[in-house]
Design an enzyme around this catalytic site. Structure first.
Site, PDB file in Angstrom:
ATOM      1  N   MET A  81       0.850  -1.187   0.000  1.00  0.00           N
ATOM      2  CA  MET A  81       0.000   0.000   0.000  1.00  0.00           C
ATOM      3  C   MET A  81       0.888   1.241   0.000  1.00  0.00           C
ATOM      4  O   MET A  81       1.592   1.504   0.978  1.00  0.00           O
ATOM      5  CB  MET A  81      -0.898   0.006   1.249  1.00  0.00           C
ATOM      6  CG  MET A  81      -1.924  -1.093   1.253  1.00  0.00           C
ATOM      7  SD  MET A  81      -2.810  -1.182   2.826  1.00  0.00           S
ATOM      8  CE  MET A  81      -1.706  -2.260   3.754  1.00  0.00           C
ATOM      9  N   VAL A 128      -4.315   0.251   8.709  1.00  0.00           N
ATOM     10  CA  VAL A 128      -2.969   0.569   9.167  1.00  0.00           C
ATOM     11  C   VAL A 128      -2.654   1.976   8.703  1.00  0.00           C
ATOM     12  O   VAL A 128      -3.042   2.391   7.613  1.00  0.00           O
ATOM     13  CB  VAL A 128      -1.945  -0.463   8.647  1.00  0.00           C
ATOM     14  CG1 VAL A 128      -1.923  -0.513   7.146  1.00  0.00           C
ATOM     15  CG2 VAL A 128      -0.558  -0.205   9.209  1.00  0.00           C
ATOM     16  N   GLY A 154       1.304   3.760   5.273  1.00  0.00           N
ATOM     17  CA  GLY A 154       2.161   2.934   4.441  1.00  0.00           C
ATOM     18  C   GLY A 154       2.459   1.562   5.009  1.00  0.00           C
ATOM     19  O   GLY A 154       2.883   1.446   6.142  1.00  0.00           O
ATOM     20  N   SER A 155       2.226   0.514   4.231  1.00  0.00           N
ATOM     21  CA  SER A 155       2.409  -0.825   4.760  1.00  0.00           C
ATOM     22  C   SER A 155       2.126  -1.876   3.690  1.00  0.00           C
ATOM     23  O   SER A 155       2.068  -1.568   2.510  1.00  0.00           O
ATOM     24  CB  SER A 155       1.478  -1.034   5.933  1.00  0.00           C
ATOM     25  OG  SER A 155       0.168  -0.760   5.535  1.00  0.00           O
ATOM     26  N   ARG A 156       1.901  -3.119   4.159  1.00  0.00           N
ATOM     27  CA  ARG A 156       1.619  -4.229   3.261  1.00  0.00           C
ATOM     28  C   ARG A 156       0.562  -5.116   3.895  1.00  0.00           C
ATOM     29  O   ARG A 156       0.501  -5.257   5.115  1.00  0.00           O
ATOM     30  CB  ARG A 156       2.910  -5.030   3.070  1.00  0.00           C
ATOM     31  CG  ARG A 156       2.989  -5.799   1.786  1.00  0.00           C
ATOM     32  CD  ARG A 156       4.354  -6.393   1.599  1.00  0.00           C
ATOM     33  NE  ARG A 156       4.395  -7.740   2.144  1.00  0.00           N
ATOM     34  CZ  ARG A 156       5.508  -8.385   2.425  1.00  0.00           C
ATOM     35  NH1 ARG A 156       6.681  -7.822   2.248  1.00  0.00           N
ATOM     36  NH2 ARG A 156       5.464  -9.602   2.900  1.00  0.00           N
TER      37      ARG A 156
END
Length: 196
Positions: free
Chosen positions: A79, A158, A161-163
């Site tokens: 993301m 979340v 920024g992340s996955r």
């Protein structure tokens, strides 16, 4: 809008209210920051496909991981800061466990990000992993053990920024995948696999 957005935007918004009349450039920057936080935490409605045996994307973003792990396939979605960061159930099911695992904070697109802080939502036949990035330090699951969710339903978010990775059920194999690394997907709408 994700509830936490209002709390995060409150400080720069109050700062903007105080500084706009006194130091307009600073006030404008703080106001832009508050609006950016609200925009980042947007939560648009989605319409999951009405079909049997499909798996939908758990997040908006770019498919960054497709790999075999034992007898299962893992599909990860990175993301970016411009993507919606609300995570959705790829398949309907009952939450068996929600576990938090502390870890590093490497960039979410890095191969080493598997060791990052994460929350694992275990549905028994599959798992959804929400992985923090280098800047993201706030993972907020919206489900608890015993909750039953529909495909495409919100299960958490979340911040910054992340996955989001889904470890697919064992009966989904590589031939059932409909995405590959580099593809752009939308949470709850893009079909990433069949055969679930």
């Amino acid at each position: 809008m994700v509830d936490e957005a209002w709390r995060l935007a409150l400080v720069p918004a109050l700062g903007a209210a105080v500084t706009l009349p006194l130091v307009p450039p600073v006030g404008v920057v703080l106001l832009a920051l508050a609006l950016g936080i609200l925009w980042f935490h947007r939560d648009p409605d989605r319409s999951p496909p009405d079909a049997e045996g499909i798996v939908v994307a758990p997040a908006d973003g770019t498919v960054s991981v497709v790999r075999e792990e034992g007898n299962r396939i893992r599909v990860g979605v990175f993301m970016n800061v411009t993507d919606v960061h609300v995570n959705r159930a790829p398949i309907a099911g009952e939450v068996r466990e929600v576990r938090h695992r502390p870890g590093a904070n490497r960039p979410a697109f890095d191969k080493e990000s598997d060791r990052n802080e994460q929350v694992v939502i275990d549905f028994g036949e599959y798992e959804l992993l929400i992985i923090a990035g280098w800047f993201a330090r706030r993972i907020h699951p919206a489900v608890e053990p015993g909750d039953v969710v529909d495909r495409g339903e919100r299960v958490g978010h979340v911040s910054f920024g992340s996955r989001a990775d889904v470890v697919l059920p064992a009966d989904v194999d590589e031939a059932d995948l409909l995405v590959r690394e580099g593809d752009t997907v939308r949470a709850g709408e893009t079909i990433i696999a069949e055969g679930a």
